[in-house]
Design an enzyme around this catalytic site. Structure first.
Site, mmCIF file in Angstrom:
data_model
loop_
_atom_site.group_PDB
_atom_site.id
_atom_site.type_symbol
_atom_site.label_atom_id
_atom_site.label_comp_id
_atom_site.label_asym_id
_atom_site.label_seq_id
_atom_site.Cartn_x
_atom_site.Cartn_y
_atom_site.Cartn_z
ATOM 1 N N GLY A 153 -7.615 -27.075 1.818
ATOM 2 C CA GLY A 153 -6.371 -27.742 1.474
ATOM 3 C C GLY A 153 -5.179 -26.841 1.701
ATOM 4 O O GLY A 153 -5.293 -25.763 2.297
ATOM 5 N N VAL A 154 -4.027 -27.278 1.195
ATOM 6 C CA VAL A 154 -2.781 -26.541 1.363
ATOM 7 C C VAL A 154 -2.341 -25.994 0.003
ATOM 8 O O VAL A 154 -2.103 -26.768 -0.928
ATOM 9 C CB VAL A 154 -1.663 -27.433 1.930
ATOM 10 N N TYR B 158 -10.546 1.889 6.719
ATOM 11 C CA TYR B 158 -9.733 1.141 7.669
ATOM 12 C C TYR B 158 -9.783 1.866 9.007
ATOM 13 O O TYR B 158 -9.314 3.002 9.118
ATOM 14 C CB TYR B 158 -8.303 1.089 7.142
ATOM 15 N N GLY C 203 1.401 -19.957 7.350
ATOM 16 C CA GLY C 203 2.294 -19.237 6.448
ATOM 17 C C GLY C 203 3.139 -18.235 7.194
ATOM 18 O O GLY C 203 4.061 -18.586 7.919
#
Length: 598
Positions: free
Chosen positions: A309-310, A513, A173
């Site tokens: 999967g996509v 974080y 992506g």
């Protein structure tokens, strides 16, 4: 027949071109024209951030050089280390794919490439290991071919071909993963196809009455928000990477955004998802806000990290643009008081769109990114310092800062401000103004660029995050800092940093974080190996303190050794059962979450 309530497809002009290297760094973070640079001036060397994309662009940052010297023993005025140039065709193995298979891909009418640079760019995310390897050596394995489908139907044809020919498919992506999720498994002998979703970036329809939109998975966050904004809407989903990360990637990693308090995490925004698996297309057959129909298969797709999967299409909630948007900040005398304040805000459910608390070290780090002040600003800064340290009695080595973002109706924002600033007084805090809040919020998008500069001066750095119950938050921070400091001393590292911020709050806990970096100039061992050792020590302590292995970065390959401890043997078995059902040949052999040889 088109539903009259829904707008026609919107063709989106992407902020990121198909040939990513034209605009983005192929071996680092972000835009090519955005980076920290040293310039020689009449007053001596100064550091700047190039370009005008960010608020600190083209202004002098006078405190940066001194901070780098004091904390990391780095002289940024010296010549930086040279890195490898753009890879040539002979630097990597030729594509492990037959002419026959390439012909079959070509016959699908889908663009593809076997050029080395195209393959290398889609062989990595943004983890320290990947970027360091790109700058200093070769990646172990890269895809053999890159394909650019333009719609769901083309993805279906690619996956059908891959399943028939037993070819590996790894979805790609935005390329922002920091978990090693898109790395090609080095031991994989089958041909690997990198399926780049960037050309699947349309907004297919918008349902204004039900406030949902259907988008293709490759649309990048900044493009999605820009186009929705033109129509008066927003998703409100704003991860640190939203300039470059994709909608499909958000779903695949169970992403979280900075404004989740108002808009929700990706699982809260997701209405429906369409995913192409080796067995066919998985999706719900009706679009409703909720249904009691057995397990929700959306949650099998969420966090699947390309292993099932996509993802091709996503129906996501949208909201009207807020009428009021306002920043704020609060200074506290100590980090622990700031955490207690955040816990009380969460208990009362008073959270604004974003509420984040920096510890003292990160607060000081933020100060180095302040531009050079003019005379009036110097006077104001001097008064502020006098007020905080002398009149309020805050100690510079203990105080910390919280940034706030309010969104909504004018009256709601005003009421929320009044409540939050009033409550802050009970915990020793006071308002530090809107400008500091906005600046602190926007600096989030610049911090990632510092890692690339650091690598040129023998400093490796990386972030990692966790979620933790409220009653263990403060002790987790103390313990992690302690074990990392002890480990650094044991290794012989003399200059390092370990700081943190609390980024999100929930009823039952919060998100912490961390940033971890060190100077490896005097250490002979591989710095990435050392960093992994330090992070492993930190994560073991996080788990011992009741924290999670990840809140929103996902598991990937870097954290899969802790996956079983997080979900149990039964959980691993359940995941593998879904994997066997949806992908019997293991063509989505990402090896994320677990080693998925079936």
């Amino acid at each position: 027949m088109t539903d009259p309530k829904r707008a026609h497809p919107i063709i989106v002009k992407s902020a990121i071109p198909k040939n990513r290297e034209e605009l983005l760094k192929w071996n680092g973070w972000g835009y090519k024209d955005s980076k920290f640079e040293i310039k020689l001036t009449d007053d001596g060397p100064e550091i700047y951030f190039s370009g005008k994309r960010y608020p600190i662009g083209e202004v002098s940052l006078p405190h940066f050089l001194e901070w780098a010297q004091d904390i990391l023993d780095v002289d940024l005025t010296k010549k930086p280390k040279e890195t490898r140039g753009i890879p040539s065709e002979d630097q990597y193995q030729k594509p492990n794919i037959t002419t026959e298979i390439l012909y079959k891909i070509s016959s699908l009418g889908i663009p593809y490439s076997i050029k080395v640079l195209d393959r290398v760019i889609r062989a990595h995310g943004q983890s320290l290991h990947e970027i360091y390897s790109l700058q200093n050596s070769n990646l172990e394995r890269i895809p053999d071919v890159v394909v650019w489908p333009s719609c769901h139907e083309e993805v279906t044809r690619i996956v059908e071909l891959a399943h028939f020919e037993n070819i590996v498919v790894i979805p790609f992506g935005g390329g922002t993963a920091v978990s090693g999720a898109v790395e090609c498994p080095a031991e994989e002998t089958r041909p690997i196809v990198a399926l780049d979703t960037s050309q699947m970036n349309r907004i297919l329809w918008i349902d204004r009455e039900n406030l949902v939109a259907c988008c293709e998975s490759g649309i990048v966050g900044q493009d999605l928000e820009r186009e929705l904004g033109k129509l008066g809407y927003t998703t409100g989903h704003e991860p640190d990477s939203y300039e470059f990360s994709s909608l499909g990637g958000w779903v695949a990693t169970r992403a979280s955004g900075m404004k989740k308090n108002v808009y929700g995490n990706i699982e809260d925004l997701l209405v429906q998802v369409k995913i192409v698996t080796a067995k066919g297309v998985l999706q719900k057959n009706c679009q409703v806000p909720r249904m009691s129909c057995g397990p929700d298969f959306n949650h099998i797709v969420l966090g699947s990290e390309g292993s099932l999967g996509v993802i091709t299409e996503v129906v996501i909630k949208i909201r009207p643009l807020p009428k009021c948007k306002k920043y704020g900040s609060i200074v506290f005398p100590a980090f622990e008081l700031g955490i207690k304040y955040m816990r009380e805000v969460a208990r009362r459910k008073w959270q604004p769109a974003s509420i984040r608390l920096m510890d003292n070290d990160q607060f000081k780090f933020g100060l180095i990114l302040k531009p050079k002040p003019n005379r009036f600003e110097s006077l104001v800064d001097g008064f502020k310092k006098f007020y905080v340290t002398k009149l309020k009695g805050f100690e510079p080595d203990h105080m910390c800062v919280m940034t706030l973002l309010f969104e909504g109706e004018d009256s709601d924002v005003s009421a929320n401000e009044k409540k939050l600033y009033g409550l802050a007084k009970e915990f020793g805090g006071f308002s530090a103004g809107e400008k500091n809040g906005e600046r602190g919020y926007m600096l989030t998008f610049v911090i990632a660029y510092i890692r690339d500069l650091a690598l040129l001066y023998n400093v490796v750095a990386e972030s990692f995050e966790t979620s933790v119950p409220w009653d263990r938050a403060a002790s987790l921070v103390r313990n992690v800092k302690h074990v990392v400091s002890e480990e650094c001393r044991a290794i012989g590292i003399t200059h390092f940093l370990i700081n943190c911020r609390v980024t999100q709050t929930y009823d039952a806990g919060c998100v912490i974080y961390f940033y971890l970096g060190f100077n490896h100039g005097r250490i002979a061992e591989d710095p990435v190996v050392i960093h992994s050792r330090l992070e492993t020590r930190a994560r073991e302590e996080i788990l011992a303190c009741g924290g999670s292995i990840s809140h929103h970065h996902g598991v990937g390959k870097l954290r899969k050794k802790w996956y079983q401890r997080s979900v149990s043997d039964v959980g691993v078995g359940l995941y593998l059962a879904a994997k066997r059902e949806l992908d019997p040949k293991n063509i989505f052999a990402t090896n994320n979450l677990v080693q998925s040889k079936l």
